[in-house]
Design an enzyme around this catalytic site. Sequence first.
Site, PDB file in Angstrom:
ATOM      1  N   GLU A  87      72.107 -35.286 -74.844  1.00 56.19           N
ATOM      2  CA  GLU A  87      70.693 -35.643 -74.951  1.00 56.19           C
ATOM      3  C   GLU A  87      70.085 -35.619 -73.548  1.00 56.19           C
ATOM      4  O   GLU A  87      70.698 -36.052 -72.591  1.00 56.19           O
ATOM      5  CB  GLU A  87      70.548 -37.025 -75.592  1.00 56.19           C
ATOM      6  CG  GLU A  87      70.979 -37.019 -77.046  1.00 56.19           C
ATOM      7  CD  GLU A  87      70.543 -38.256 -77.813  1.00 56.19           C
ATOM      8  OE1 GLU A  87      71.287 -38.649 -78.739  1.00 56.19           O
ATOM      9  OE2 GLU A  87      69.498 -38.831 -77.482  1.00 56.19           O
TER      10      GLU A  87
ATOM     11  N   VAL B 255      70.247 -32.335 -83.518  1.00 60.17           N
ATOM     12  CA  VAL B 255      71.063 -31.117 -83.381  1.00 60.17           C
ATOM     13  C   VAL B 255      70.409 -29.946 -84.116  1.00 60.17           C
ATOM     14  O   VAL B 255      70.328 -28.834 -83.599  1.00 60.17           O
ATOM     15  CB  VAL B 255      72.491 -31.367 -83.913  1.00 60.17           C
ATOM     16  CG1 VAL B 255      73.277 -30.076 -83.987  1.00 60.17           C
ATOM     17  CG2 VAL B 255      73.206 -32.387 -83.036  1.00 60.17           C
TER      18      VAL B 255
ATOM     19  N   CYS C 155      76.782 -40.618 -80.195  1.00 55.43           N
ATOM     20  CA  CYS C 155      77.961 -39.735 -80.248  1.00 55.43           C
ATOM     21  C   CYS C 155      79.249 -40.431 -79.841  1.00 55.43           C
ATOM     22  O   CYS C 155      80.136 -40.623 -80.672  1.00 55.43           O
ATOM     23  CB  CYS C 155      77.708 -38.502 -79.388  1.00 55.43           C
ATOM     24  SG  CYS C 155      76.402 -37.479 -80.046  1.00 55.43           S
TER      25      CYS C 155
ATOM     26  N   THR D 177      78.942 -33.084 -86.449  1.00 53.08           N
ATOM     27  CA  THR D 177      80.244 -33.542 -85.955  1.00 53.08           C
ATOM     28  C   THR D 177      81.017 -34.175 -87.105  1.00 53.08           C
ATOM     29  O   THR D 177      80.543 -35.133 -87.715  1.00 53.08           O
ATOM     30  CB  THR D 177      80.056 -34.558 -84.819  1.00 53.08           C
ATOM     31  OG1 THR D 177      79.340 -33.914 -83.765  1.00 53.08           O
ATOM     32  CG2 THR D 177      81.392 -35.058 -84.298  1.00 53.08           C
TER      33      THR D 177
ATOM     34  N   GLU E 234      78.911 -28.624 -81.668  1.00 51.47           N
ATOM     35  CA  GLU E 234      77.988 -28.585 -80.526  1.00 51.47           C
ATOM     36  C   GLU E 234      78.435 -29.585 -79.472  1.00 51.47           C
ATOM     37  O   GLU E 234      79.075 -30.574 -79.796  1.00 51.47           O
ATOM     38  CB  GLU E 234      76.546 -28.874 -80.986  1.00 51.47           C
ATOM     39  CG  GLU E 234      76.364 -30.116 -81.815  1.00 51.47           C
ATOM     40  CD  GLU E 234      76.263 -31.406 -81.014  1.00 51.47           C
ATOM     41  OE1 GLU E 234      76.449 -32.470 -81.619  1.00 51.47           O
ATOM     42  OE2 GLU E 234      76.059 -31.325 -79.790  1.00 51.47           O
TER      43      GLU E 234
END
Length: 462
Positions: free
Chosen positions: A156, A11, A279, A121, A152
Amino acid sequence: MNLAVIGCGYVGLVTGACLAEAGHDVICTDVDTERIARLQSGIVPIYELHLDKILESARKSGKISYTANAGDAIRASDAIFICVGTPPKENGDADLSAIDHVARQIALEARSSKLVIEKSTVPARTGLELRHALSAYSRNSGLTFRVVSNPEFLREGTAVEDFFHPDRIVVGVEDESSADQMREIYRPILERNFRRPVHQDTCPVTSKALLLVTTINSAELIKHASNSFLALKISYANVIADLCEKIGADVEEVTHAMGLDPRIGGQFLRAGLGFGGFCFPKDLQAFVHLAGTVGVDFDILKAAERVNKQRIDHFLAKVHQALWVVKGKRVAILGLAFKASTDDVRFSPALEVARRMLAEGADVHATDPEAIARAKAIMPEVTYHHDPYQAVRDAEAVLICTEWEEFRQLDWERVGQLMARRLVIDGRNLCSPALMRELDFEYFSFGREAVRGGRVGVGVGQ
Ligand code: UDX
């Protein structure tokens, strides 16, 4: 504006590169001094489409620089993006120790007031904790630190494009001047007043991105809520697939029709081996954990997690049914990354399949367009092939585990001739059952009719 990025992981690098390309002066820092040295010499430590090109042009134009001295980066900036990792703890909660460490650094190193932007995150209420920590660690400095949450939504494989063409930019603030400063930072992207080196000629005409100003808590919740909802959609499609197998329907016909309803939307309804990556699994856990701490039982997300974990078992049940005995058999795994267009194997369902096949004594061969090096570092027992046709040679079964377009485009007749048996178990519904029947494969996938063709390949022992 002078911006600092603390944490040069995925990120951080995409954020730094894109904001530099948008015209800001960006200085990046990371505790990993070797990573900083490599970046200073132009080596990009991750595979992400367009990223190396953008970092190189920003480095050449002097718009981006790297330092191992966080203090220098902090002092040189007006606004600081915190992009450090927040890995899951045993109990599913997010480990925020790296954020706390950065807060202490900023408080001790800053010589002027700063805007501190949370990009990592994090569970809701972290931003308020961060603000408290900054004022506690900077007591008597006379400096003020305003905190912003700026989650964000980068995927990917398309992260650079996602950054330049966001659906929305969310900024959680406590005052108008923070919102104004964020609007300034993102103005080039909102107004698209610079050429974005992603699309050759002109960028696709998409609706202008919105900048949404919310509270800090709302912004943090928006990230977890969005990712968890996408994960829920995938698990829903996977349960539909199981139903289709039992009833004799086609999951793609069903999800296609569902998706035509704009209230549902066609994306993220692809049934298969389930979601992986760094994620969805951890954000789902952290969101369920957060809800639990305030007495909210997020049952539906627990169910989505459970369904997702069972995908591997469902897939291996198909393998056992088709292969009968796995021990000693040569199997070819197509795909190692957690999804296509990335070299990332973190929480990859494909790697879990390989791990389970090895544990059952199979002779596991595998290929992936980008992720072999990262997989080999974790699982050296597998035999890796950069050439997919080498990988399938003499295999008793091909297991498709990652949705790379390259695999769909394979010459499947040639694959059939190289294999010991024309047997494919497709964990990503990548191939068409009709083509597999035509080529006389035994073919099994998720939520679609099974094809029981098959003749022994001519590859054995040659
Ligand atoms: C995700 C979110 O999309 C992004 O907005 C957020 O910022 C980070 O997390 P990413 O992890 O890169 O991005 O992957 P994504 O493209 O969302 O796919 C996640 C997983 O779901 C992959 O394993 C993919 O194979 C799987 N998936 C995706 C499905 O199984 N079915 C689908 O229909 C879509």
